[in-house]
Design a protein around this motif. Structure first.
Motif, PDB file in Angstrom:
ATOM      1  N   PHE A 128     -23.869  73.852  33.214  1.00 35.07           N
ATOM      2  CA  PHE A 128     -23.474  73.206  31.973  1.00 35.07           C
ATOM      3  C   PHE A 128     -24.538  73.410  30.897  1.00 35.07           C
ATOM      4  O   PHE A 128     -25.732  73.507  31.196  1.00 35.07           O
ATOM      5  CB  PHE A 128     -23.262  71.701  32.199  1.00 35.07           C
ATOM      6  CG  PHE A 128     -22.213  71.386  33.230  1.00 35.07           C
ATOM      7  CD1 PHE A 128     -20.891  71.224  32.870  1.00 35.07           C
ATOM      8  CD2 PHE A 128     -22.555  71.274  34.572  1.00 35.07           C
ATOM      9  CE1 PHE A 128     -19.926  70.943  33.817  1.00 35.07           C
ATOM     10  CE2 PHE A 128     -21.607  70.993  35.523  1.00 35.07           C
ATOM     11  CZ  PHE A 128     -20.286  70.828  35.149  1.00 35.07           C
ATOM     12  N   ASP A 129     -24.078  73.457  29.657  1.00 36.25           N
ATOM     13  CA  ASP A 129     -24.969  73.492  28.499  1.00 36.25           C
ATOM     14  C   ASP A 129     -25.061  72.087  27.927  1.00 36.25           C
ATOM     15  O   ASP A 129     -24.044  71.406  27.784  1.00 36.25           O
ATOM     16  CB  ASP A 129     -24.438  74.457  27.430  1.00 36.25           C
ATOM     17  CG  ASP A 129     -24.282  75.878  27.954  1.00 36.25           C
ATOM     18  OD1 ASP A 129     -24.936  76.204  28.954  1.00 36.25           O
ATOM     19  OD2 ASP A 129     -23.510  76.651  27.361  1.00 36.25           O
ATOM     20  N   VAL A 130     -26.274  71.645  27.629  1.00 35.30           N
ATOM     21  CA  VAL A 130     -26.508  70.279  27.172  1.00 35.30           C
ATOM     22  C   VAL A 130     -27.280  70.299  25.859  1.00 35.30           C
ATOM     23  O   VAL A 130     -28.221  71.085  25.684  1.00 35.30           O
ATOM     24  CB  VAL A 130     -27.285  69.467  28.228  1.00 35.30           C
ATOM     25  CG1 VAL A 130     -27.700  68.116  27.680  1.00 35.30           C
ATOM     26  CG2 VAL A 130     -26.428  69.279  29.480  1.00 35.30           C
ATOM     27  N   LEU A 131     -26.867  69.439  24.946  1.00 32.60           N
ATOM     28  CA  LEU A 131     -27.526  69.271  23.655  1.00 32.60           C
ATOM     29  C   LEU A 131     -28.007  67.829  23.562  1.00 32.60           C
ATOM     30  O   LEU A 131     -27.251  66.899  23.864  1.00 32.60           O
ATOM     31  CB  LEU A 131     -26.529  69.567  22.527  1.00 32.60           C
ATOM     32  CG  LEU A 131     -27.013  69.448  21.085  1.00 32.60           C
ATOM     33  CD1 LEU A 131     -27.994  70.569  20.760  1.00 32.60           C
ATOM     34  CD2 LEU A 131     -25.817  69.498  20.136  1.00 32.60           C
ATOM     35  N   GLY A 132     -29.267  67.607  23.174  1.00 27.93           N
ATOM     36  CA  GLY A 132     -29.751  66.244  23.129  1.00 27.93           C
ATOM     37  C   GLY A 132     -30.946  66.065  22.212  1.00 27.93           C
ATOM     38  O   GLY A 132     -31.527  67.029  21.700  1.00 27.93           O
ATOM     39  N   VAL A 133     -31.309  64.796  22.045  1.00 28.00           N
ATOM     40  CA  VAL A 133     -32.495  64.406  21.282  1.00 28.00           C
ATOM     41  C   VAL A 133     -33.633  64.210  22.278  1.00 28.00           C
ATOM     42  O   VAL A 133     -33.482  63.500  23.275  1.00 28.00           O
ATOM     43  CB  VAL A 133     -32.246  63.111  20.495  1.00 28.00           C
ATOM     44  CG1 VAL A 133     -33.512  62.703  19.737  1.00 28.00           C
ATOM     45  CG2 VAL A 133     -31.081  63.292  19.532  1.00 28.00           C
ATOM     46  N   VAL A 134     -34.787  64.825  22.019  1.00 21.83           N
ATOM     47  CA  VAL A 134     -35.918  64.762  22.945  1.00 21.83           C
ATOM     48  C   VAL A 134     -36.608  63.402  22.840  1.00 21.83           C
ATOM     49  O   VAL A 134     -37.034  62.986  21.763  1.00 21.83           O
ATOM     50  CB  VAL A 134     -36.934  65.883  22.647  1.00 21.83           C
ATOM     51  CG1 VAL A 134     -38.095  65.818  23.642  1.00 21.83           C
ATOM     52  CG2 VAL A 134     -36.265  67.245  22.706  1.00 21.83           C
ATOM     53  N   LEU A 135     -36.723  62.713  23.979  1.00 26.28           N
ATOM     54  CA  LEU A 135     -37.425  61.435  24.036  1.00 26.28           C
ATOM     55  C   LEU A 135     -38.797  61.549  24.694  1.00 26.28           C
ATOM     56  O   LEU A 135     -39.736  60.852  24.315  1.00 26.28           O
ATOM     57  CB  LEU A 135     -36.598  60.406  24.807  1.00 26.28           C
ATOM     58  CG  LEU A 135     -35.247  60.001  24.219  1.00 26.28           C
ATOM     59  CD1 LEU A 135     -34.528  59.067  25.181  1.00 26.28           C
ATOM     60  CD2 LEU A 135     -35.417  59.342  22.859  1.00 26.28           C
ATOM     61  N   PHE A 136     -38.905  62.429  25.696  1.00 33.71           N
ATOM     62  CA  PHE A 136     -40.134  62.479  26.487  1.00 33.71           C
ATOM     63  C   PHE A 136     -40.275  63.848  27.118  1.00 33.71           C
ATOM     64  O   PHE A 136     -39.284  64.455  27.544  1.00 33.71           O
ATOM     65  CB  PHE A 136     -40.099  61.405  27.579  1.00 33.71           C
ATOM     66  CG  PHE A 136     -41.227  61.475  28.566  1.00 33.71           C
ATOM     67  CD1 PHE A 136     -42.467  60.913  28.269  1.00 33.71           C
ATOM     68  CD2 PHE A 136     -41.063  62.109  29.786  1.00 33.71           C
ATOM     69  CE1 PHE A 136     -43.512  60.982  29.181  1.00 33.71           C
ATOM     70  CE2 PHE A 136     -42.093  62.169  30.704  1.00 33.71           C
ATOM     71  CZ  PHE A 136     -43.329  61.603  30.397  1.00 33.71           C
ATOM     72  N   VAL A 137     -41.517  64.346  27.185  1.00 34.34           N
ATOM     73  CA  VAL A 137     -41.854  65.571  27.909  1.00 34.34           C
ATOM     74  C   VAL A 137     -43.165  65.312  28.650  1.00 34.34           C
ATOM     75  O   VAL A 137     -44.114  64.781  28.068  1.00 34.34           O
ATOM     76  CB  VAL A 137     -42.023  66.783  26.959  1.00 34.34           C
ATOM     77  CG1 VAL A 137     -42.397  68.032  27.763  1.00 34.34           C
ATOM     78  CG2 VAL A 137     -40.753  67.027  26.157  1.00 34.34           C
ATOM     79  N   GLU A 138     -43.211  65.633  29.918  1.00 27.54           N
ATOM     80  CA  GLU A 138     -44.465  65.495  30.655  1.00 27.54           C
ATOM     81  C   GLU A 138     -45.567  66.284  29.958  1.00 27.54           C
ATOM     82  O   GLU A 138     -45.342  67.389  29.463  1.00 27.54           O
ATOM     83  CB  GLU A 138     -44.302  65.999  32.089  1.00 27.54           C
ATOM     84  CG  GLU A 138     -43.705  64.989  33.034  1.00 27.54           C
ATOM     85  CD  GLU A 138     -43.769  65.455  34.472  1.00 27.54           C
ATOM     86  OE1 GLU A 138     -44.549  64.878  35.256  1.00 27.54           O
ATOM     87  OE2 GLU A 138     -43.024  66.385  34.814  1.00 27.54           O
TER      88      GLU A 138
END
Length: 516
Positions: A128-138
């Motif tokens: 699946f392809d997903v589009l989102g707003v970034v909240l957190f990245v290690e």
């Protein structure tokens, strides 16, 4: 000679003058390595990466004629159902499109799926392809060892969108865990959108997603869906800031927080609770009951019931481990209380031994002898002596947005001497965890002679074995200068051949010459 029609699982190193119709299931993104000259399976080298970038598309159907077949080493398999051979493109190889489908890998024309509509049951064949707003990245990638005993990198990113209050955790593997993820590290209060293609559903922590060898990270997504998400993001800054703050608090908790209360946890709502939340409680067991103690003989490794006589070594049919023995195993169901409410808890062998201050063998004999007198002493101790437990949401939160609290760890003061200083984890429900985060999977305690003995966090070996794997084995690669990779599978109308049920195995296509 006219090429003879064949299927992937009919091809061997002796196959000549054949034609196979396939669908490209995966196409590895181009990657750069510091070394060159080493050949790997399914690779397009140097200039061929550019040549095939537009010529071969993921999820398109092609007819491939006279591609040489070579053996595939077991360590290079990415899935148990992969065939034992791989294709290489020779000078006589012909690759032609077999359909008129215009779909493909165009990053400007992705069919993004809302987070709420992603299936919760893993299917290796679906991406699946997903589009989102970034909240957190290690902050940094973690180095982990895969099931094939190879080291690779993984990094977690967390996204959200308009469709659900529960953010989505994505495990980003291999080279994507480096610069591509670093570019996404958010500044608190500032948000950006991102697209990720070809993700697979994972049951890690109930529901999450994982990158595949075909995944591309689109840093500046375009199109109608991207514009709509940008607009939603702009108009929901306050809600996003609050959600991001909660994510940061869970991912980077402040030490020495106060104990929570069961009543407060009971009042929490699913939409404001995160899957990774953890809370400590100080509790007692006010009404332990002997009939809720289950004592049986089981495998020393996986705790599965066994009829093998004690003392005899055997290979367990459940866990496949050799040199297992049969030994007493215990489960203990009870309600824990902190005075504001109760929660159910299931303790396994090691935890029950520490709670009862008895060995599993003694508990086994007490249970089967119905020794109420011995149990009454245990019952009184559990009623009066408090201990600590760590609780968190069950995986039903990420799976179906239902909030249920389960015990994750138990901490007992004054543990037996032979357990003093041990630090491991016990879990009430083995299904709640499939992966140990290597950055948090162990704890270390140090002390000198002037400090009091440490608390002991006890663990049941029967569930520790269930949380040792990594969800998505990385695609193994041998360094080359520029390489890409595609994976194919037979693609024929279901009614045209009686062997189709066994044609879903995958083979790898490698290229050494441009398309004719």
């Amino acid at each position: 000679m006219k090429p003879k029609k064949a299927y992937l699982d009919e091809l061997t190193t002796k196959s000549k003058d054949y034609k196979v119709k396939v669908r490209v299931l995966e196409k590895r993104r181009p990657k750069t390595s510091p070394e060159k000259g080493t050949k790997m399976r399914g690779a397009l080298f140097a200039d061929q990466v550019g040549i095939f970038e537009d010529a071969i598309k993921r999820n398109r159907v092609y007819e491939i004629t006279n591609a040489p077949i070579s053996p595939l080493k077991p360590e290079w398999k990415t899935h148990p159902n992969d065939l034992d051979y791989q294709m290489t493109f020779g000078r006589r190889t012909i690759v032609l499109p077999a359909d008129n489908n215009d779909g493909g890998d165009d990053p400007n024309d992705q069919d993004y799926c809302p987070i709420s509509q992603l299936p919760r049951i893993p299917d290796y064949a679906e991406m699946f392809d997903v589009l989102g707003v970034v909240l957190f990245v290690e902050d940094h990638p973690r180095v982990v060892r895969t099931g094939n005993d190879r080291e690779t990198k993984v990094r977690e990113i967390i996204l959200t969108d308009h469709s659900t209050p529960q953010p989505l955790s994505i495990s980003v593997w291999d080279e994507l865990a480096d610069d591509d993820c670093s570019m996404l590290i958010p500044v608190p209060g500032k948000f950006r959108t991102v697209g990720l293609t070809a993700l697979r559903v994972s049951n890690y922590r109930g529901f999450s997603m994982s990158t595949s060898m075909s995944t591309m990270i689109i840093h500046s997504p375009v199109g109608a869906k991207a514009e709509a998400l940008e607009s939603w993001m702009t108009s929901h800054q306050m809600a996003l800031t609050e959600l991001q703050s909660r994510v940061f608090n869970v991912k980077m908790p402040i030490p020495a927080q106060k104990n929570a209360k069961i009543a407060a946890l009971r009042s929490k709502k699913a939409k404001t609770t995160l899957q990774d939340e953890k809370h400590w409680l100080e509790v007692t067991i006010p009404a332990a009951e002997l009939h809720k103690v289950n004592a049986y003989m089981g495998c020393s490794h996986c705790s599965k019931r066994s009829s093998i006589p004690p003392g005899s070594a055997y290979t367990c049919e459940n866990c496949s481990e050799a040199d297992c023995t049969t030994e007493p195993k215990i489960t203990f169901n009870c309600d824990i209380s902190d005075g504001t409410g109760t929660l159910p808890m299931t303790a396994f062998s090691s935890t029950t031994e520490k709670l009862f201050k008895m060995s599993a063998t003694d508990i086994f004999h007490m249970k089967h002898a119905d020794d109420d007198q011995a149990f009454s002493a245990v019952q009184e101790m559990l009623r009066l002596k408090p201990f600590k437990v760590q609780v968190g949401p069950s995986t039903s939160l990420s799976m179906s947005n239902i909030l249920q609290w389960v015990v994750k760890q138990v901490v007992i003061d004054g543990a037996n001497d032979n357990a003093s200083g041990s630090v491991t984890a016990t879990q009430a429900d083995p299904s709640q965890s499939q992966v140990v985060n290597s950055s948090k999977g162990s704890q270390v305690q140090t002390r000198n002679s002037s400090t009091p003995p440490p608390k002991s966090i006890v663990t049941d070996a029967s569930i520790t074995s269930a949380i040792t794997g990594i969800i998505e084995p990385a695609i193994a690669t041998t360094p080359v200068n520029e390489l890409s990779e595609v994976t194919t599978a037979d693609s024929v109308q279901p009614q045209t051949h009686n062997k189709l049920l066994k044609k879903e195995k995958a083979a790898t296509v490698a290229a050494s010459a441009p398309l004719p």
